[in-house]
Write a protein that holds these residues in place. Structure first.
Motif, PDB file in Angstrom:
ATOM      1  N   ASP A  56       0.839  -1.195   0.000  1.00 59.47           N
ATOM      2  CA  ASP A  56       0.000   0.000   0.000  1.00 59.47           C
ATOM      3  C   ASP A  56       0.878   1.251   0.000  1.00 59.47           C
ATOM      4  O   ASP A  56       1.298   1.731   1.061  1.00 59.47           O
ATOM      5  CB  ASP A  56      -0.923  -0.014   1.218  1.00 59.47           C
ATOM      6  CG  ASP A  56      -2.044   1.015   1.118  1.00 59.47           C
ATOM      7  OD1 ASP A  56      -1.853   2.005   0.393  1.00 59.47           O
ATOM      8  OD2 ASP A  56      -3.088   0.834   1.758  1.00 59.47           O
ATOM      9  N   PHE A  57       1.173   1.768  -1.188  1.00 57.94           N
ATOM     10  CA  PHE A  57       2.050   2.938  -1.291  1.00 57.94           C
ATOM     11  C   PHE A  57       1.367   4.200  -0.768  1.00 57.94           C
ATOM     12  O   PHE A  57       2.040   5.104  -0.271  1.00 57.94           O
ATOM     13  CB  PHE A  57       2.492   3.132  -2.747  1.00 57.94           C
ATOM     14  CG  PHE A  57       3.614   2.223  -3.162  1.00 57.94           C
ATOM     15  CD1 PHE A  57       4.928   2.638  -3.063  1.00 57.94           C
ATOM     16  CD2 PHE A  57       3.349   0.944  -3.629  1.00 57.94           C
ATOM     17  CE1 PHE A  57       5.967   1.811  -3.435  1.00 57.94           C
ATOM     18  CE2 PHE A  57       4.376   0.097  -4.006  1.00 57.94           C
ATOM     19  CZ  PHE A  57       5.695   0.521  -3.907  1.00 57.94           C
ATOM     20  N   GLU A  58       0.054   4.287  -0.896  1.00 57.91           N
ATOM     21  CA  GLU A  58      -0.655   5.461  -0.384  1.00 57.91           C
ATOM     22  C   GLU A  58      -0.554   5.526   1.143  1.00 57.91           C
ATOM     23  O   GLU A  58      -0.310   6.594   1.707  1.00 57.91           O
ATOM     24  CB  GLU A  58      -2.111   5.422  -0.834  1.00 57.91           C
ATOM     25  CG  GLU A  58      -2.283   5.598  -2.335  1.00 57.91           C
ATOM     26  CD  GLU A  58      -3.751   5.626  -2.736  1.00 57.91           C
ATOM     27  OE1 GLU A  58      -4.608   5.687  -1.834  1.00 57.91           O
ATOM     28  OE2 GLU A  58      -4.038   5.592  -3.949  1.00 57.91           O
ATOM     29  N   LEU A  59      -0.747   4.391   1.811  1.00 56.94           N
ATOM     30  CA  LEU A  59      -0.587   4.350   3.268  1.00 56.94           C
ATOM     31  C   LEU A  59       0.849   4.631   3.655  1.00 56.94           C
ATOM     32  O   LEU A  59       1.117   5.345   4.634  1.00 56.94           O
ATOM     33  CB  LEU A  59      -1.028   2.983   3.800  1.00 56.94           C
ATOM     34  CG  LEU A  59      -0.873   2.761   5.309  1.00 56.94           C
ATOM     35  CD1 LEU A  59      -1.711   3.776   6.090  1.00 56.94           C
ATOM     36  CD2 LEU A  59      -1.255   1.333   5.684  1.00 56.94           C
ATOM     37  N   VAL A 281      11.612   0.461   8.255  1.00 56.54           N
ATOM     38  CA  VAL A 281      11.104  -0.912   8.162  1.00 56.54           C
ATOM     39  C   VAL A 281       9.928  -0.976   7.187  1.00 56.54           C
ATOM     40  O   VAL A 281       9.825  -1.897   6.374  1.00 56.54           O
ATOM     41  CB  VAL A 281      10.694  -1.436   9.552  1.00 56.54           C
ATOM     42  CG1 VAL A 281       9.960  -2.771   9.428  1.00 56.54           C
ATOM     43  CG2 VAL A 281      11.924  -1.598  10.445  1.00 56.54           C
ATOM     44  N   MET A 282       9.054   0.027   7.247  1.00 56.50           N
ATOM     45  CA  MET A 282       7.908   0.064   6.339  1.00 56.50           C
ATOM     46  C   MET A 282       8.377   0.148   4.887  1.00 56.50           C
ATOM     47  O   MET A 282       7.852  -0.554   4.001  1.00 56.50           O
ATOM     48  CB  MET A 282       7.011   1.250   6.675  1.00 56.50           C
ATOM     49  CG  MET A 282       5.830   1.436   5.740  1.00 56.50           C
ATOM     50  SD  MET A 282       4.957   2.977   6.060  1.00 56.50           S
ATOM     51  CE  MET A 282       6.217   4.182   5.555  1.00 56.50           C
ATOM     52  N   SER A 351       1.989   6.482  -5.522  1.00 57.33           N
ATOM     53  CA  SER A 351       0.589   6.541  -5.096  1.00 57.33           C
ATOM     54  C   SER A 351      -0.261   7.363  -6.058  1.00 57.33           C
ATOM     55  O   SER A 351      -1.486   7.197  -6.111  1.00 57.33           O
ATOM     56  CB  SER A 351       0.489   7.127  -3.685  1.00 57.33           C
ATOM     57  OG  SER A 351       0.969   8.464  -3.645  1.00 57.33           O
ATOM     58  N   GLU A 352       0.372   8.268  -6.829  1.00 58.48           N
ATOM     59  CA  GLU A 352      -0.346   9.053  -7.842  1.00 58.48           C
ATOM     60  C   GLU A 352      -0.431   8.307  -9.172  1.00 58.48           C
ATOM     61  O   GLU A 352      -0.981   8.845 -10.147  1.00 58.48           O
ATOM     62  CB  GLU A 352       0.366  10.397  -8.062  1.00 58.48           C
ATOM     63  CG  GLU A 352       0.360  11.316  -6.852  1.00 58.48           C
ATOM     64  CD  GLU A 352      -1.019  11.873  -6.541  1.00 58.48           C
ATOM     65  OE1 GLU A 352      -1.849  11.946  -7.475  1.00 58.48           O
ATOM     66  OE2 GLU A 352      -1.273  12.206  -5.368  1.00 58.48           O
TER      67      GLU A 352
END
Length: 497
Positions: A56-59, A281-282, A351-352
Motif C-alpha cells: 500500500d504505497f498510499e498508506l 522498516v515500512m 501513489s499518484e
C-alpha cells in the motif's frame, strides 16, 4: 484484528526493534548509517522473507510523511542556535538554489542517459534532491568539523526537505507539469507561509510554557512535541509547507531555555528513533529484491550523476556569494548523503500512479542503499584528507533547568565535559552573579557540598540555584568559563552566542 493477532504483531515488532538496535552497534563501528539495518529488517519481514504482505504505497506515503515530521521536530529540538546562526544564509541557498540545481542536473541525466520521460525525470531529480540529516550526522559525529561546516550542513539538512517535497508533489500531478510561474509562486507561498507559522507557533509556545508550572516534568516534552506537530498540521491545512513549519517551531522551542530541556531532548531523541525505525522498516517491506536487481545498473549510473555532478554543482554554484574554500566546498559536496527521505518521497508518484513510478521507486531504493554504503564509511577519511577533521574538540556545557515554584527560583545542572575550561577551576573562581549559589556537586554518583578551594573535574555535575532574573547572566558566565577557563573575562569571552 483479534487479540492473539495483536500479540503476534507486537512480538514481531519488538523482536525486530531489539535485533535492529543490536545490529546498529555493529554497523556504527563500520561507519554505516542505521537506516541500512532498518531497511534490511523490513526486507527480511517482507513477502520474500518472513512473508508479511505490504504493497500500500498510499498508506506508506501518509505514514512516512508523519514520521518525517517527527524526525524534523527532533532535529529542530536538538539543533543549537549558536551552531547554525552564522550559517543560515549559505544553508538557505543550498536548500533552495542548490536543490534547484540538483533537480535540473539529475533530471537531465535521467532523461538522456536512462530514457525517462521529462515528467518522470523531473520527479526523479526532486526525489533525490534533499540530503538526510540523520544519515549525514551519524557519519560526521566525532569527526570534529569546524563549526562553519557543521552548522551549514545541519541547517541545510533541516531546510531542504520542504522544497524537495513541494517539487515532488508539483511534478507528480496528474494534470502534468506546472508552468515556471506557477511553480515559483507555489514555492514562495509554501515556504514563506510555513516559515511564518512555524516561527509563530514556536515563539508563542515558548512564551506559554515558560509561564505554566506543569505538575509533572514528563508533560513538558509532550507539550513541546504537540506544538511542533500543531505547526505541521496548521501549515498543511493552509496548503503551506508543514515540514518547514515543524522544523522551525521545534528550533525556536529547543533554543528557548524551557524547563526540563534535557528531558525534552531525550524524549525527542527516542521518539525520533521510533519514527526512523518505523519508516525504514515500512519502506523495506515495500521493496522486492527481484525488482531491485533489475534497476542496479540504472541506479549506479544515476547515482554517479547525482554524487559526482549534481551535488558538487549545486554546492559550488550556491556558495558563490560566500567565502568557502575549495576544500570546504569539496567536503560539503561529499557530505550530501541521501537517506530514507528520498525513498519515502518516491512513494508519492507511486501513489499518484505516475507512468514509470514503480521503476522510479526501485531505482531510488537501490541508489540510496548503494551510495550510502559507498559514501558513509569514506566521510571521515575525506574530511581528514582535506585537513578539515579536528581532534580534541571541546563540547559545550549542557545546562538543564528545573523550576522551583515555592521560591520563584530555578536549579541549573551543569555537566563538565572532557576538555571543558570548567575542569580544574576552583569553586571561588566561578564568581557567579550575586544571588546565584552553588548547591552541590555530583561526582561519581556522590553528592557533596564543595568548599571554596575545591576544584571541578571532568564529568562533575555542578548544581546551581538561581532566579529567573539571574539565570541568563549565570548561564553566560558558566558558558564563558567552559569555553575559555578561569581567564574568560580577561580573554574577552562573555558566554554570549
Amino acid at each position: 484484528m483479534t487479540l492473539p493477532q495483536l500479540y503476534l504483531v507486537v512480538l514481531i515488532g519488538c523482536v525486530t526493534v531489539l535485533v535492529s538496535i543490536a545490529a546498529i552497534r555493529a554497523t556504527h563501528r563500520l561507519g554505516l548509517p542505521a537506516l541500512l539495518v532498518f531497511l534490511g529488517a523490513g526486507m527480511v519481514l517482507g513477502e520474500d522473507g518472513v512473508g508479511i504482505p505490504f504493497e500500500d504505497f498510499e498508506l506508506a506515503q501518509v505514514l512516512g510523511t508523519f514520521a518525517l515530521a517527527l524526525i524534523l521536530i527532533e532535529g529542530g529540538l536538538s539543533t543549537r542556535w549558536r551552531a547554525i546562526s552564522g550559517q543560515l544564509a549559505p544553508a538557505s541557498m543550498l536548500a533552495t538554489v542548490g536543490v534547484g540545481v540538483s533537480v535540473t542536473v539529475t533530471a537531465l541525466g535521467a532523461h538522456y542517459l536512462l530514457g525517462f520521460a521529462w515528467q518522470t525525470a523531473l520527479v526523479m531529480g526532486a526525489v533525490v534532491a534533499s540530503t538526510d540529516a540523520a544519515a549525514v550526522f551519524s557519519e560526521l559525529r566525532g569527526i570534529g568539523l569546524p563549526k562553519r561546516l557543521s552548522g551549514t550542513l545541519e541547517a541545510e539538512s533541516g531546510f531542504n526537505d520542504a522544497p524537495a517535497v513541494i517539487l515532488v508533489l508539483a511534478f507528480s500531478a496528474a494534470e502534468g507539469l506546472p508552468s515556471t510561474f506557477e511553480l515559483f509562486g507555489l514555492l514562495v507561498w509554501e515556504l514563506a507561509a510555513g516559515s511564518v507559522i512555524g516561527l509563530a507557533v514556536g515563539a508563542g509556545g515558548a512564551w506559554l510554557l515558560r509561564r505554566l508550572a506543569l505538575p509533572v516534568s514528563g508533560l513538558y516534552p509532550l507539550a513541546v512535541f504537540s506544538l511542533g506537530m500543531a505547526a505541521f498540521a496548521a501549515a498543511g491545512t493552509l496548503h503551506a509547507s508543514g515540514f518547514i513549519a515543524a522544523y522551525l517551531a521545534a528550533l525556536v522551542l529547543g533554543n528557548s531555555r524551557l524547563p526540563h530541556r534535557a528531558a525534552t531532548q531525550s524524549f525527542a531523541s527516542g521518539l525520533g528513533w521510533v519514527a526512523q525505525l518505523g519508516m525504514f522498516v515500512m519502506l523495506g517491506l515495500l521493496a522486492s529484491p527481484e525488482n531491485l536487481l533489475h534497476m542496479l545498473v540504472p541506479a549506479l549510473l544515476l547515482g554517479a550523476v547525482l554524487t559526482f555532478v549534481a551535488r558538487p554543482m549545486s554546492v559550488w554554484l550556491s556558495l558563490i556569494p560566500f567565502r568557502f574554500s575549495g576544500r570546504e566546498k569539496t567536503l560539503l559536496s561529499w557530505a550530501g548523503l541521501r537517506g530514507a527521505v528520498p525513498i519515502m518521497l518516491a512513494t508519492i508518484p507511486r501513489s499518484e500512479h505516475l507512468p514509470g513510478s514503480q521503476s522510479l521507486w526501485d531505482l531510488v531504493f537501490i541508489l540510496v542503499v548503494v551510495f550510502t554504503l559507498f559514501q558513509g564509511p569514506t566521510l571521515p577519511w575525506v574530511a581528514k584528507r582535506l585537513g578539515l577533521a579536528q581532534s580534541g574538540v571541546v563540547q559545550e556545557v549542557d545546562i538543564e533547568t528545573a523550576p522551583l515554584d515555592a521560591v520563584d527560583g530555578e536549579v541549573l545542572t551543569i555537566t563538565v565535559p572532557k576538555g571543558s575550561g570548567l575542569a580544574g577551576i576552583r569553586i571561588f573562581e566561578l564568581r557567579l552573579p550575586e544571588g546565584s549559589a552553588i548547591a552541590g556537586v555530583v561526582r561519581v554518583d556522590r553528592l557533596f557540598v564543595p568548599a571554596k578551594a575545591d576544584r571541578l573535574r571532568s564529568g562533575d555535575q555542578l548544581i546551581v540555584v538561581t532566579t529567573p532574573r539571574l539565570r541568563e547572566a549565570t548561564e553566560q558566565r558558566l558558558t564563558a568559563l567552559a569555553r575559555a577557563g578561569r581567564l574568560a573575562r580577561w580573554l574577552g569571552e562573555t558566554g554570549r552566542d
